[in-house]
Design a protein around this motif. Structure first.
Motif, PDB file in Angstrom:
ATOM      1  N   MET A 116       0.845  -1.194   0.000  1.00 24.67           N
ATOM      2  CA  MET A 116       0.000   0.000   0.000  1.00 24.67           C
ATOM      3  C   MET A 116       0.889   1.255   0.000  1.00 24.67           C
ATOM      4  O   MET A 116       2.086   1.178   0.248  1.00 24.67           O
ATOM      5  N   SER A 117       0.270   2.444  -0.236  1.00 19.99           N
ATOM      6  CA  SER A 117       1.103   3.586  -0.593  1.00 19.99           C
ATOM      7  C   SER A 117       0.711   4.895   0.080  1.00 19.99           C
ATOM      8  O   SER A 117       0.810   5.949  -0.519  1.00 19.99           O
ATOM      9  N   ASP A 118       0.257   4.863   1.339  1.00 20.73           N
ATOM     10  CA  ASP A 118      -0.078   6.081   2.052  1.00 20.73           C
ATOM     11  C   ASP A 118      -1.024   6.955   1.228  1.00 20.73           C
ATOM     12  O   ASP A 118      -0.842   8.157   1.100  1.00 20.73           O
ATOM     13  N   ARG A 119      -2.055   6.316   0.690  1.00 29.86           N
ATOM     14  CA  ARG A 119      -2.981   6.994  -0.207  1.00 29.86           C
ATOM     15  C   ARG A 119      -4.396   6.527   0.125  1.00 29.86           C
ATOM     16  O   ARG A 119      -4.584   5.474   0.736  1.00 29.86           O
ATOM     17  N   PHE A 120      -5.392   7.286  -0.292  1.00 34.75           N
ATOM     18  CA  PHE A 120      -6.757   6.888   0.005  1.00 34.75           C
ATOM     19  C   PHE A 120      -7.635   6.990  -1.227  1.00 34.75           C
ATOM     20  O   PHE A 120      -7.317   7.673  -2.192  1.00 34.75           O
ATOM     21  N   MET A 121      -8.743   6.280  -1.159  1.00 36.13           N
ATOM     22  CA  MET A 121      -9.733   6.272  -2.226  1.00 36.13           C
ATOM     23  C   MET A 121     -10.993   6.999  -1.769  1.00 36.13           C
ATOM     24  O   MET A 121     -11.408   6.854  -0.619  1.00 36.13           O
ATOM     25  N   ILE A 122     -11.565   7.800  -2.638  1.00 39.79           N
ATOM     26  CA  ILE A 122     -12.915   8.318  -2.440  1.00 39.79           C
ATOM     27  C   ILE A 122     -13.826   7.491  -3.339  1.00 39.79           C
ATOM     28  O   ILE A 122     -13.750   7.595  -4.568  1.00 39.79           O
ATOM     29  N   TYR A 123     -14.646   6.651  -2.725  1.00 39.29           N
ATOM     30  CA  TYR A 123     -15.583   5.854  -3.520  1.00 39.29           C
ATOM     31  C   TYR A 123     -16.956   6.523  -3.447  1.00 39.29           C
ATOM     32  O   TYR A 123     -17.493   6.763  -2.359  1.00 39.29           O
ATOM     33  N   GLY A 124     -17.503   6.814  -4.633  1.00 43.42           N
ATOM     34  CA  GLY A 124     -18.751   7.568  -4.706  1.00 43.42           C
ATOM     35  C   GLY A 124     -18.463   9.028  -4.990  1.00 43.42           C
ATOM     36  O   GLY A 124     -19.140   9.924  -4.482  1.00 43.42           O
ATOM     37  N   ALA A 125     -17.443   9.270  -5.809  1.00 47.72           N
ATOM     38  CA  ALA A 125     -16.971  10.634  -6.052  1.00 47.72           C
ATOM     39  C   ALA A 125     -17.848  11.425  -7.009  1.00 47.72           C
ATOM     40  O   ALA A 125     -17.583  12.603  -7.252  1.00 47.72           O
ATOM     41  N   THR A 126     -18.890  10.803  -7.553  1.00 44.33           N
ATOM     42  CA  THR A 126     -19.695  11.493  -8.571  1.00 44.33           C
ATOM     43  C   THR A 126     -20.999  12.073  -8.036  1.00 44.33           C
ATOM     44  O   THR A 126     -21.703  12.766  -8.751  1.00 44.33           O
ATOM     45  N   GLY A 127     -21.339  11.787  -6.777  1.00 44.78           N
ATOM     46  CA  GLY A 127     -22.539  12.364  -6.178  1.00 44.78           C
ATOM     47  C   GLY A 127     -22.262  13.756  -5.617  1.00 44.78           C
ATOM     48  O   GLY A 127     -21.133  14.259  -5.679  1.00 44.78           O
ATOM     49  N   TYR A 128     -23.289  14.366  -5.062  1.00 40.09           N
ATOM     50  CA  TYR A 128     -23.148  15.731  -4.545  1.00 40.09           C
ATOM     51  C   TYR A 128     -22.037  15.817  -3.502  1.00 40.09           C
ATOM     52  O   TYR A 128     -21.118  16.637  -3.609  1.00 40.09           O
ATOM     53  N   VAL A 161      -4.432   1.478  -1.968  1.00 36.15           N
ATOM     54  CA  VAL A 161      -4.619   2.541  -0.987  1.00 36.15           C
ATOM     55  C   VAL A 161      -4.566   1.976   0.431  1.00 36.15           C
ATOM     56  O   VAL A 161      -4.670   0.775   0.641  1.00 36.15           O
ATOM     57  N   ASP A 162      -4.419   2.874   1.392  1.00 35.32           N
ATOM     58  CA  ASP A 162      -4.421   2.484   2.804  1.00 35.32           C
ATOM     59  C   ASP A 162      -5.801   2.617   3.428  1.00 35.32           C
ATOM     60  O   ASP A 162      -6.079   1.991   4.455  1.00 35.32           O
ATOM     61  N   ALA A 163      -6.650   3.481   2.857  1.00 41.35           N
ATOM     62  CA  ALA A 163      -7.966   3.738   3.433  1.00 41.35           C
ATOM     63  C   ALA A 163      -8.932   4.104   2.322  1.00 41.35           C
ATOM     64  O   ALA A 163      -8.531   4.632   1.281  1.00 41.35           O
ATOM     65  N   VAL A 164     -10.210   3.824   2.565  1.00 41.91           N
ATOM     66  CA  VAL A 164     -11.253   4.251   1.635  1.00 41.91           C
ATOM     67  C   VAL A 164     -12.225   5.139   2.387  1.00 41.91           C
ATOM     68  O   VAL A 164     -12.637   4.835   3.514  1.00 41.91           O
ATOM     69  N   LEU A 165     -12.564   6.265   1.777  1.00 39.64           N
ATOM     70  CA  LEU A 165     -13.631   7.132   2.259  1.00 39.64           C
ATOM     71  C   LEU A 165     -14.843   6.832   1.388  1.00 39.64           C
ATOM     72  O   LEU A 165     -14.921   7.246   0.232  1.00 39.64           O
ATOM     73  N   HIS A 166     -15.753   6.068   1.962  1.00 40.51           N
ATOM     74  CA  HIS A 166     -16.891   5.526   1.208  1.00 40.51           C
ATOM     75  C   HIS A 166     -18.063   6.507   1.310  1.00 40.51           C
ATOM     76  O   HIS A 166     -18.599   6.734   2.395  1.00 40.51           O
ATOM     77  N   ILE A 167     -18.454   7.080   0.156  1.00 42.26           N
ATOM     78  CA  ILE A 167     -19.464   8.136   0.131  1.00 42.26           C
ATOM     79  C   ILE A 167     -20.692   7.717  -0.678  1.00 42.26           C
ATOM     80  O   ILE A 167     -21.668   8.446  -0.757  1.00 42.26           O
ATOM     81  N   ALA A 168     -20.673   6.531  -1.260  1.00 43.83           N
ATOM     82  CA  ALA A 168     -21.759   6.095  -2.143  1.00 43.83           C
ATOM     83  C   ALA A 168     -22.887   5.456  -1.339  1.00 43.83           C
ATOM     84  O   ALA A 168     -22.783   4.318  -0.909  1.00 43.83           O
ATOM     85  N   GLY A 169     -23.970   6.195  -1.125  1.00 41.01           N
ATOM     86  CA  GLY A 169     -25.138   5.627  -0.462  1.00 41.01           C
ATOM     87  C   GLY A 169     -26.151   5.119  -1.467  1.00 41.01           C
ATOM     88  O   GLY A 169     -25.905   5.188  -2.681  1.00 41.01           O
ATOM     89  N   THR A 191      -7.678  -2.799   4.345  1.00 38.55           N
ATOM     90  CA  THR A 191      -7.858  -1.372   4.080  1.00 38.55           C
ATOM     91  C   THR A 191      -8.786  -0.752   5.134  1.00 38.55           C
ATOM     92  O   THR A 191      -9.863  -1.282   5.396  1.00 38.55           O
ATOM     93  N   HIS A 192      -8.387   0.355   5.714  1.00 36.30           N
ATOM     94  CA  HIS A 192      -9.228   1.018   6.703  1.00 36.30           C
ATOM     95  C   HIS A 192     -10.486   1.576   6.026  1.00 36.30           C
ATOM     96  O   HIS A 192     -10.420   2.161   4.944  1.00 36.30           O
ATOM     97  N   ARG A 241      -5.562  11.673   9.424  1.00 44.19           N
ATOM     98  CA  ARG A 241      -5.078  11.078  10.670  1.00 44.19           C
ATOM     99  C   ARG A 241      -4.879   9.574  10.522  1.00 44.19           C
ATOM    100  O   ARG A 241      -3.927   9.013  11.077  1.00 44.19           O
ATOM    101  N   VAL A 242      -5.763   8.927   9.789  1.00 45.18           N
ATOM    102  CA  VAL A 242      -5.600   7.493   9.550  1.00 45.18           C
ATOM    103  C   VAL A 242      -4.318   7.239   8.760  1.00 45.18           C
ATOM    104  O   VAL A 242      -3.529   6.335   9.094  1.00 45.18           O
ATOM    105  N   LEU A 243      -4.081   8.039   7.726  1.00 46.88           N
ATOM    106  CA  LEU A 243      -2.858   7.860   6.924  1.00 46.88           C
ATOM    107  C   LEU A 243      -1.603   8.168   7.738  1.00 46.88           C
ATOM    108  O   LEU A 243      -0.519   7.675   7.426  1.00 46.88           O
ATOM    109  N   ALA A 244      -1.758   8.993   8.784  1.00 45.72           N
ATOM    110  CA  ALA A 244      -0.626   9.326   9.654  1.00 45.72           C
ATOM    111  C   ALA A 244      -0.397   8.281  10.742  1.00 45.72           C
ATOM    112  O   ALA A 244       0.496   8.436  11.575  1.00 45.72           O
ATOM    113  N   GLY A 245      -1.225   7.225  10.750  1.00 49.75           N
ATOM    114  CA  GLY A 245      -1.016   6.131  11.681  1.00 49.75           C
ATOM    115  C   GLY A 245      -1.893   6.150  12.917  1.00 49.75           C
ATOM    116  O   GLY A 245      -1.635   5.414  13.875  1.00 49.75           O
TER     117      GLY A 245
END
Length: 351
Positions: free
Chosen positions: A1-13, A68-76, A94-95, A316-320
């Motif tokens: 993994m690479s100290d990076r995160f994903m935004i899943y659901g990036a196309t909604g408001y 990625v190290d974490a996902v920010l899941h925004i797709a409802g 993955t967090h 903060r998650v990416l910072a450990g």
């Protein structure tokens, strides 16, 4: 993994707002979602990479999360999307972070606490307006009255909803008004009502089955929890629905009709509306002897705050700072976490 995160659901408001805020903060997320054309357009605006991934394609989802190290899941709605993403996060280490306000999603994640600990993964639902400010307020009330047995939380100043938030509300119609009593989540026989002073005199408020009915208990273990919204005509109409009416409104044809109507509404508040908006949260804790403490918490408009809090938690998650297992925001970052954000401040009313 690479100290990076994903935004899943990036196309909604909310996803687009979070992506725009991430760019302004110098972050470099991987954007993901189902619609490749819309993803490509949004990614091009910000210079981000993107991948079209469906939640019903486990191999593709695992491949995306492995970057990625974490996902920010925004797709409802998260009632449908949370489980496949959590499954994939546990498989890939993955967090998992999301912005849900749905009681059942919080409880489903909490039920996977041991599984997450074994995988070394943090599951933290509710990293936006749902439920960072109210969860921190709950923990603040617990700190003020450690032997509290009753907790009341209330929210005022909610403005226009995004399509996703409105659809989640529609899905919850059939579930009635849920509260926590003696540590258990139950449906109230009659929707609780009371007057609450949000700082400008008493206002009528109606109880709702908000996410804190779940999360505030995990954060404080206060056994009786009720959440209220400042009353509105729409809330009053829902509160007056009988069980038969709620059942009819929960049926497939009615759900589809209501969601179709939502699609005709504006996507969400404008930038000007967000800048002008704000919310006030009320907290009250009472112990067995009747002693009580009350606090107000003022915050920026909800979607603005969601972008702020969710990306701070990602950083903060990416910072450990992740803690494996199911976690609530205040359990990891403390009750004063919310106070660090511009426009957020506590006011203890009977200090």
């Amino acid at each position: 993994m690479s100290d990076r995160f994903m935004i899943y659901g990036a196309t909604g408001y909310t996803g687009k707002l979070v992506a725009r805020t991430a760019k302004a903060q110098g972050l470099n997320p991987l954007l993901a979602g189902r619609n490749e054309a819309r993803l490509k357009s949004i990614a091009a605006q910000h210079g981000f990479e993107y991948q079209a991934i469906s939640l019903d394609e486990p191999e593709a989802l695992d491949a995306g999360l492995s970057q990625v190290d974490a996902v920010l899941h925004i797709a409802g709605p998260f009632s449908q999307t949370s489980k496949p993403m959590v499954d994939a996060c546990l498989r890939t280490g993955t967090h998992y972070l999301d912005i849900t306000g749905e009681i059942d999603v919080f409880e489903a994640c909490a039920a996977r606490d041991e599984e997450a600990k074994k995988a070394g993964v943090m599951l933290m639902s509710g990293v936006g307006f749902d439920v960072v400010p109210s969860d921190c307020l709950a923990a603040h009330m617990k700190a003020r009255l450690p032997d509290a047995t009753e907790l009341t939380l209330a929210i005022s100043g909610l403005g226009q909803m995004s399509h996703g938030t409105a659809k989640t509300g529609v899905e919850s119609i059939g579930k009635g008004t849920r509260v926590r009593r003696d540590g258990r989540i139950v449906t109230a026989r009659k929707t609780p009502r009371r007057e609450i002073d949000f700082g400008e005199g008493p206002k009528p408020a109606v109880a709702i089955g908000w996410g804190d009915v779940s999360t505030a208990w995990h954060s404080t273990h206060i056994p009786d929890i009720t959440v209220y919204f400042e009353s509105s005509p729409q809330l009053e109409q829902m509160a007056k629905m009988g069980s038969v009416a709620r059942w009819v409104m929960s049926l497939g044809p009615m759900q589809r009709a209501l969601k179709k109507r939502i699609e005709q509404l504006p996507e969400g508040p404008s930038d000007a509306e967000r800048r002008a908006g704000y919310s006030v949260l009320f907290g009250e804790a009472v112990n067995a002897e009747g002693a009580s403490v009350r606090t107000l918490l003022r915050t920026p408009e909800g979607y603005t705050l969601t972008a702020m809090t969710s990306l701070e938690i990602v950083s903060r998650v990416l910072a450990g700072e992740a803690k494996p297992g199911y976690q609530t925001p205040s359990a990891v970052f403390g009750p004063d976490f919310i106070a660090q954000f511009e426009g957020c401040s506590y006011r203890d009313l009977n200090a």
